[in-house]
Design an enzyme around this catalytic site. Structure first.
Site, short mmCIF file in Angstrom:
data_model
loop_
_atom_site.label_atom_id
_atom_site.label_comp_id
_atom_site.label_asym_id
_atom_site.label_seq_id
_atom_site.Cartn_x
_atom_site.Cartn_y
_atom_site.Cartn_z
N VAL A 194 35.99 -18.24 -74.82
CA VAL A 194 36.72 -18.70 -76.02
C VAL A 194 36.50 -20.17 -76.35
O VAL A 194 36.87 -20.61 -77.44
CB VAL A 194 38.24 -18.46 -75.95
N LYS B 204 33.83 -15.17 -65.64
CA LYS B 204 34.18 -13.85 -65.08
C LYS B 204 33.02 -13.15 -64.37
O LYS B 204 33.20 -12.65 -63.25
CB LYS B 204 34.77 -12.96 -66.18
N TYR C 60 42.91 -18.60 -61.50
CA TYR C 60 42.04 -18.06 -62.55
C TYR C 60 41.92 -19.06 -63.71
O TYR C 60 40.83 -19.25 -64.28
CB TYR C 60 42.62 -16.72 -63.04
N SER D 299 35.82 -17.49 -70.24
CA SER D 299 35.53 -16.14 -69.73
C SER D 299 34.12 -15.97 -69.19
O SER D 299 33.83 -14.94 -68.57
CB SER D 299 35.76 -15.11 -70.84
#
Ligand code: GLU
Length: 404
Positions: free
Chosen positions: A261, A67, A191, A64
């Protein structure tokens, strides 16, 4: 002399290293194989110095933490209004994989949760891009932030793609609302590849430092994204970067941040430092337990909390000395709004007997655009009142020493 910073970082790791709290993420099967004891930290400064300690050469997937960087690329490519039309900037207070959509519009609440990140991913580059070309744009973009060519961990990519039901559901859901026309299968594939890009803590620190440095990579000097993009990304990281623990994090640590994560964590303090940490065991919010502790220590020790009170503006006015009809104002330090306001007040208090003012700028360390414009306006108004103004170092008011 050797700089004590690496020793200090080692000491921070030792003091935070003993905890075995938390658990390695296992919803992506390949991540469950990570060595939970790995621990590393890196700092990158605004002049491109990188200090690291611990398992700094271990590579892991960015997850993440990609992002905010994908968000930066989408903003660069489409501008703020177009991106805001598809993804909001409100903290959701929800877990990273929640269905956090605005009720009326179906717009994802922010780009830091998965549903928002899926839409952001599809906004990188032109909508008509072939999927491979978007993959390359993302890999190249993140590599520019890191200052070296990054690659993809194919095993983690395959492992996550094989278990990506929830992200697929989210991608279908946002398309059903008409927020995006992108093919959900393609978006999730791209993604997931974006999340499987491999980094080490040095990469993370430099990537964070690039955001903290107005979008310019402090190591390579490359202008990766415009300053307004970096500001927008940092703002969203500050409010939404740590999932449902974002408020707790910001009040404790006070640094715009993003976790992943796989155990990575970045912190980006505007104008000061980029931080990267790695430790795979996660807390219940999905944030690295020891990474959070390391950042808490760094923030406390080095006074990095963004809301910590900086030196007050009054300190900018070092001395104010009268000599008959002449008056000297000596300035020092970093001149921004509050400091310039104090100087303007001193100018307006001078009284009619003063015919000559010297403004001594030789001790200022920086002046931003607002400070410069305010001082120029003060000088202009004194001139209108018939006061003769001499500027020591007038060049500082033409262009600041740090160009800020
Ligand atoms: N690739 C992960 C997912 O979409 C990223 C989650 C995270 O790092 O928080 O589930």
């Amino acid at each position: 002399m050797q700089t004590p910073v690496p020793d200090y970082l080692l000491e921070v790791l030792e003091s935070c290293g003993s905890s075995a709290d938390g658990a390695v993420a296992d919803y992506i099967p390949e991540l469950a194989a990570a060595d939970p004891d790995r621990l590393a930290v890196a700092l990158a400064t605004m002049d491109g110095q990188v200090h690291a300690a611990g398992d700094a050469t271990v590579r892991f997937t960015i997850q993440s933490i990609s992002k905010p960087f994908a968000y930066a690329l989408a903003l660069r490519d489409h501008g703020l209004p177009a991106v805001l039309a598809s993804v909001g900037v409100e903290p959701s207070g929800d877990a990273f994989n929640e269905i956090s959509l605005e009720e009326a519009t179906g717009r994802p609440r922010n780009p830091m949760i998965n549903v928002g990140a899926l839409v952001t991913h599809s906004l990188v580059g032109d909508a008509s891009l072939e999927p491979d070309a978007r993959d390359r744009l993302l890999l190249d973009g993140l590599s520019s932030f890191a200052g070296r060519p990054l690659d993809v961990d194919e095993r983690v990519f395959d492992s996550e793609l094989g278990t990506a039901d929830r992200n697929l559901a989210l991608a279908y859901l946002v398309r059903s609302y008409g927020v995006t026309a992108a093919d959900p299968e393609e978006v999730v594939r791209g993604y997931t590849r974006q999340c499987a890009i491999r980094v080490d803590v040095r990469d993370l620190a430099v990537m964070a430092a690039t955001l903290a440095h107005g979008g310019v990579n402090p190591v390579t000097g490359a202008a990766v994204v415009p300053a307004w993009v970096a500001r927008q990304v940092l703002s969203v990281m500050a409010t939404c970067g740590m999932y449902d623990a974002a408020g707790d994090w910001f009040s404790h640590v006070g640094i715009p941040a993003k976790s992943g994560v796989a155990g990575g964590l970045i912190g980006a303090l505007p104008g000061q430092v980029g931080i990267g940490t790695f430790s795979p065991r996660l807390d219940e919010f999905g944030n690295s337990v020891r990474g959070v502790r390391v950042c808490e220590r760094l923030s406390d020790d080095m006074g990095l909390h963004l809301m910590g009170t900086p030196a007050t503006g009054a300190h900018v006015l070092r001395r104010s000395v009268r000599d008959g009809h002449a008056h000297t104002l000596e300035l020092q330090g970093a001149v921004r709004f509050s400091g310039a306001e104090a100087v303007l007040r001193a100018m307006s208090d001078l009284g009619p007997e003063v015919h000559e003012v010297t403004v001594d700028l030789s001790r200022i360390t920086s002046i931003d655009d607002v400070g410069r414009r305010m001082l120029l306006e003060g000088v202009r108004r004194l001139g209108l009142d018939g006061v003769r103004v001499a500027l020591d170092r007038p060049d500082y008011l033409e262009r600041s020493p740090d160009q800020s």
